[in-house]
Design a protein around this motif. Structure first.
Motif, PDB file in Angstrom:
ATOM      1  N   ARG A  48      -1.965  64.011   0.969  1.00 46.74           N
ATOM      2  CA  ARG A  48      -0.997  63.753   2.039  1.00 46.74           C
ATOM      3  C   ARG A  48      -1.530  62.710   3.024  1.00 46.74           C
ATOM      4  NH1 ARG A  48      -0.341  67.879   5.224  1.00 46.74           N
ATOM      5  NH2 ARG A  48      -1.777  69.363   4.288  1.00 46.74           N
ATOM      6  N   LEU A  49      -2.831  62.746   3.272  1.00 44.72           N
ATOM      7  CA  LEU A  49      -3.431  61.751   4.161  1.00 44.72           C
ATOM      8  C   LEU A  49      -3.339  60.352   3.560  1.00 44.72           C
ATOM      9  CD1 LEU A  49      -6.628  63.620   5.416  1.00 44.72           C
ATOM     10  CD2 LEU A  49      -4.574  63.096   6.727  1.00 44.72           C
ATOM     11  N   LYS A  50      -3.591  60.237   2.283  1.00 46.79           N
ATOM     12  CA  LYS A  50      -3.479  58.943   1.615  1.00 46.79           C
ATOM     13  C   LYS A  50      -2.046  58.417   1.690  1.00 46.79           C
ATOM     14  CE  LYS A  50      -7.237  59.370  -1.764  1.00 46.79           C
ATOM     15  NZ  LYS A  50      -7.555  59.480  -3.226  1.00 46.79           N
ATOM     16  N   THR A  51      -1.088  59.323   1.466  1.00 47.20           N
ATOM     17  CA  THR A  51       0.326  58.924   1.556  1.00 47.20           C
ATOM     18  C   THR A  51       0.673  58.482   2.977  1.00 47.20           C
ATOM     19  OG1 THR A  51       0.950  60.455  -0.210  1.00 47.20           O
ATOM     20  CG2 THR A  51       2.705  59.687   1.256  1.00 47.20           C
ATOM     21  N   GLY A  52       0.188  59.260   3.957  1.00 51.30           N
ATOM     22  CA  GLY A  52       0.437  58.913   5.360  1.00 51.30           C
ATOM     23  C   GLY A  52      -0.180  57.585   5.737  1.00 51.30           C
ATOM     24  N   LEU A  53      -1.386  57.335   5.229  1.00 50.24           N
ATOM     25  CA  LEU A  53      -2.061  56.070   5.530  1.00 50.24           C
ATOM     26  C   LEU A  53      -1.297  54.891   4.927  1.00 50.24           C
ATOM     27  CD1 LEU A  53      -4.506  54.688   6.793  1.00 50.24           C
ATOM     28  CD2 LEU A  53      -5.724  55.012   4.627  1.00 50.24           C
ATOM     29  N   THR A  54      -0.800  55.085   3.709  1.00 48.41           N
ATOM     30  CA  THR A  54       0.009  54.033   3.081  1.00 48.41           C
ATOM     31  C   THR A  54       1.260  53.756   3.900  1.00 48.41           C
ATOM     32  OG1 THR A  54      -0.785  54.644   0.872  1.00 48.41           O
ATOM     33  CG2 THR A  54       1.260  53.374   0.989  1.00 48.41           C
ATOM     34  N   GLN A  55       1.884  54.822   4.387  1.00 49.53           N
ATOM     35  CA  GLN A  55       3.087  54.658   5.213  1.00 49.53           C
ATOM     36  C   GLN A  55       2.750  53.944   6.521  1.00 49.53           C
ATOM     37  OE1 GLN A  55       4.466  58.702   5.563  1.00 49.53           O
ATOM     38  NE2 GLN A  55       5.564  58.654   3.609  1.00 49.53           N
ATOM     39  N   MET A  56       1.608  54.297   7.101  1.00 48.15           N
ATOM     40  CA  MET A  56       1.194  53.646   8.342  1.00 48.15           C
ATOM     41  C   MET A  56       1.005  52.147   8.139  1.00 48.15           C
ATOM     42  SD  MET A  56      -1.588  56.258   9.969  1.00 48.15           S
ATOM     43  CE  MET A  56      -2.096  55.013  11.139  1.00 48.15           C
ATOM     44  N   LYS A  57       0.375  51.786   7.041  1.00 53.01           N
ATOM     45  CA  LYS A  57       0.150  50.365   6.765  1.00 53.01           C
ATOM     46  C   LYS A  57       1.478  49.650   6.563  1.00 53.01           C
ATOM     47  CE  LYS A  57      -4.495  50.851   4.864  1.00 53.01           C
ATOM     48  NZ  LYS A  57      -5.375  50.696   3.681  1.00 53.01           N
ATOM     49  N   GLY A  58       2.436  50.352   5.932  1.00 54.49           N
ATOM     50  CA  GLY A  58       3.768  49.767   5.794  1.00 54.49           C
ATOM     51  C   GLY A  58       4.436  49.578   7.143  1.00 54.49           C
ATOM     52  N   LYS A  59       4.270  50.556   8.031  1.00 56.64           N
ATOM     53  CA  LYS A  59       4.841  50.451   9.378  1.00 56.64           C
ATOM     54  C   LYS A  59       4.190  49.324  10.170  1.00 56.64           C
ATOM     55  CE  LYS A  59       7.876  53.778   9.318  1.00 56.64           C
ATOM     56  NZ  LYS A  59       9.325  53.481   9.470  1.00 56.64           N
ATOM     57  N   LEU A  60       2.902  49.128   9.939  1.00 58.19           N
ATOM     58  CA  LEU A  60       2.210  48.034  10.629  1.00 58.19           C
ATOM     59  C   LEU A  60       2.791  46.688  10.206  1.00 58.19           C
ATOM     60  CD1 LEU A  60      -0.020  46.924  12.432  1.00 58.19           C
ATOM     61  CD2 LEU A  60      -1.579  47.050  10.482  1.00 58.19           C
ATOM     62  N   VAL A  61       3.059  46.550   8.911  1.00 57.10           N
ATOM     63  CA  VAL A  61       3.678  45.310   8.427  1.00 57.10           C
ATOM     64  C   VAL A  61       5.046  45.119   9.081  1.00 57.10           C
ATOM     65  CG1 VAL A  61       4.632  44.137   6.405  1.00 57.10           C
ATOM     66  CG2 VAL A  61       2.443  45.327   6.242  1.00 57.10           C
ATOM     67  N   GLU A  62       5.827  46.211   9.174  1.00 59.53           N
ATOM     68  CA  GLU A  62       7.137  46.144   9.821  1.00 59.53           C
ATOM     69  C   GLU A  62       6.998  45.768  11.300  1.00 59.53           C
ATOM     70  OE1 GLU A  62       9.402  49.680   9.302  1.00 59.53           O
ATOM     71  OE2 GLU A  62       9.206  49.691   7.124  1.00 59.53           O
ATOM     72  N   LEU A  63       6.004  46.371  11.959  1.00 57.67           N
ATOM     73  CA  LEU A  63       5.786  46.102  13.378  1.00 57.67           C
ATOM     74  C   LEU A  63       5.404  44.637  13.591  1.00 57.67           C
ATOM     75  CD1 LEU A  63       5.521  47.086  16.299  1.00 57.67           C
ATOM     76  CD2 LEU A  63       3.177  47.784  15.776  1.00 57.67           C
ATOM     77  N   GLN A  64       4.523  44.120  12.746  1.00 56.71           N
ATOM     78  CA  GLN A  64       4.126  42.718  12.858  1.00 56.71           C
ATOM     79  C   GLN A  64       5.317  41.795  12.611  1.00 56.71           C
ATOM     80  OE1 GLN A  64       1.007  42.910   9.922  1.00 56.71           O
ATOM     81  NE2 GLN A  64      -0.615  42.935  11.466  1.00 56.71           N
ATOM     82  N   SER A  65       6.124  42.141  11.604  1.00 61.54           N
ATOM     83  CA  SER A  65       7.309  41.332  11.307  1.00 61.54           C
ATOM     84  C   SER A  65       8.294  41.368  12.463  1.00 61.54           C
ATOM     85  CB  SER A  65       7.979  41.842  10.031  1.00 61.54           C
ATOM     86  OG  SER A  65       9.166  41.121   9.759  1.00 61.54           O
ATOM     87  N   LYS A  66       8.497  42.566  13.045  1.00 65.24           N
ATOM     88  CA  LYS A  66       9.411  42.713  14.171  1.00 65.24           C
ATOM     89  C   LYS A  66       8.888  41.963  15.384  1.00 65.24           C
ATOM     90  CE  LYS A  66      13.214  44.483  15.796  1.00 65.24           C
ATOM     91  NZ  LYS A  66      14.516  44.089  15.227  1.00 65.24           N
ATOM     92  N   ARG A  67       7.577  42.018  15.576  1.00 66.97           N
ATOM     93  CA  ARG A  67       6.959  41.289  16.691  1.00 66.97           C
ATOM     94  C   ARG A  67       7.231  39.797  16.551  1.00 66.97           C
ATOM     95  NH1 ARG A  67       3.551  36.832  16.965  1.00 66.97           N
ATOM     96  NH2 ARG A  67       2.397  36.848  18.921  1.00 66.97           N
ATOM     97  N   ASN A  68       7.004  39.257  15.351  1.00 71.16           N
ATOM     98  CA  ASN A  68       7.234  37.831  15.124  1.00 71.16           C
ATOM     99  C   ASN A  68       8.697  37.464  15.333  1.00 71.16           C
ATOM    100  OD1 ASN A  68       4.532  37.554  14.472  1.00 71.16           O
ATOM    101  ND2 ASN A  68       4.880  37.768  12.271  1.00 71.16           N
ATOM    102  N   GLU A  69       9.590  38.337  14.872  1.00 70.91           N
ATOM    103  CA  GLU A  69      11.026  38.081  15.023  1.00 70.91           C
ATOM    104  C   GLU A  69      11.419  38.059  16.500  1.00 70.91           C
ATOM    105  OE1 GLU A  69      15.303  40.357  14.329  1.00 70.91           O
ATOM    106  OE2 GLU A  69      13.515  41.079  13.287  1.00 70.91           O
TER     107      GLU A  69
END
Length: 244
Positions: free
Chosen positions: A134-155
């Motif tokens: 579950r931690l590995k899955t959560g970490l993967t999701q967090m990294k995906g959210k970070l990509v979204e956050l960076q993309s949203k920041r740039n936008e």
């Protein structure tokens, strides 16, 4: 270490009302950059904690494997000792037979102890395996959210720059409306027209003066004719001869 304890601070950040934060921020870009840094740091902390959890799980699995292997080895030793005791007993060597039977009992006791340790560790290993998954899955999701956050920041930063540029254009347009340069051109046009009118007036005056001069020449011609005729009368010369 539980999943909640690792992701607790990240969850608080994810639940924050980003729009409200941006509205109240003097510089939204700085806030977005800080959010990206905080989220990245939290991911790094989570990775460290998860790595430690995985390390603990692997140690438990190694201990479990050692207990299972030890139980098998002690079982083999008990079997060998029991077989040797039977061999001595058949040969009538009771003392030696009892000795190896006792060794077999010791081996069986060690086998039982190793099996019990393995049985006790099994539930914890299963639980920790589930936690790690579950931690590995959560970490993967967090990294995906970070990509979204960076993309949203740039936008959002790009949109802010575009809005600022549009605002500058609007301000420039307002300045043009307030200080219309065509009004200056209109005043200059009026000046040119007045100059043109003055020239026309001068032309009319010049033309009028020329006509007056021609009129005076006609008058002078008539006066001269009259003077000639008067002189003829005085001399007694017939007027008809004047034409000759």
């Amino acid at each position: 270490m539980s999943k909640q304890s690792i992701f607790g601070r990240i969850a608080q950040l994810a639940k924050a009302n980003i729009n409200a934060l941006l509205d109240s921020a003097e510089d939204p870009k700085k806030l977005l950059d800080q959010m990206v840094r905080d989220y990245s740091n939290n991911i790094a902390e989570a990775e460290t904690a998860i790595a430690q959890t995985i390390g603990n799980l692997r140690m438990m699995q190694e201990d479990y494997a050692e207990d299972v292997q030890a139980a098998q080895e002690w079982g083999q030793k008990a079997l060998a000792a029991s077989a040797k005791a039977d061999e001595y007993r058949t040969a009538g060597k009771t003392a030696d037979a009892d000795k190896f039977d006792n060794l077999a009992k010791v081996a069986l006791q060690r086998q039982l102890s190793s099996e019990n340790e393995a049985k006790q560790a099994a539930p914890s290993i299963a639980s920790q395996t589930d936690v790690v998954d579950r931690l590995k899955t959560g970490l993967t999701q967090m990294k995906g959210k970070l990509v979204e956050l960076q993309s949203k920041r740039n936008e959002l930063v790009a949109r802010q720059k575009s809005a600022q540029a549009q605002s500058s254009v609007n301000d420039a347009i307002k300045s043009i409306d307030i200080m219309d340069p065509t009004s200056e051109i209109s005043r200059f046009e009026d000046k040119v027209r007045r100059e043109e009118a003055r020239v026309l007036g001068q032309q009319e005056l010049s033309a009028s003066s020329l006509d007056a001069q021609f009129d005076s020449l006609v008058d002078m011609g008539e006066q001269t004719e009259i003077e000639l005729r008067l002189a003829a009368l005085k001399s007694g010369k017939p007027q008809g001869e004047l034409g000759g």
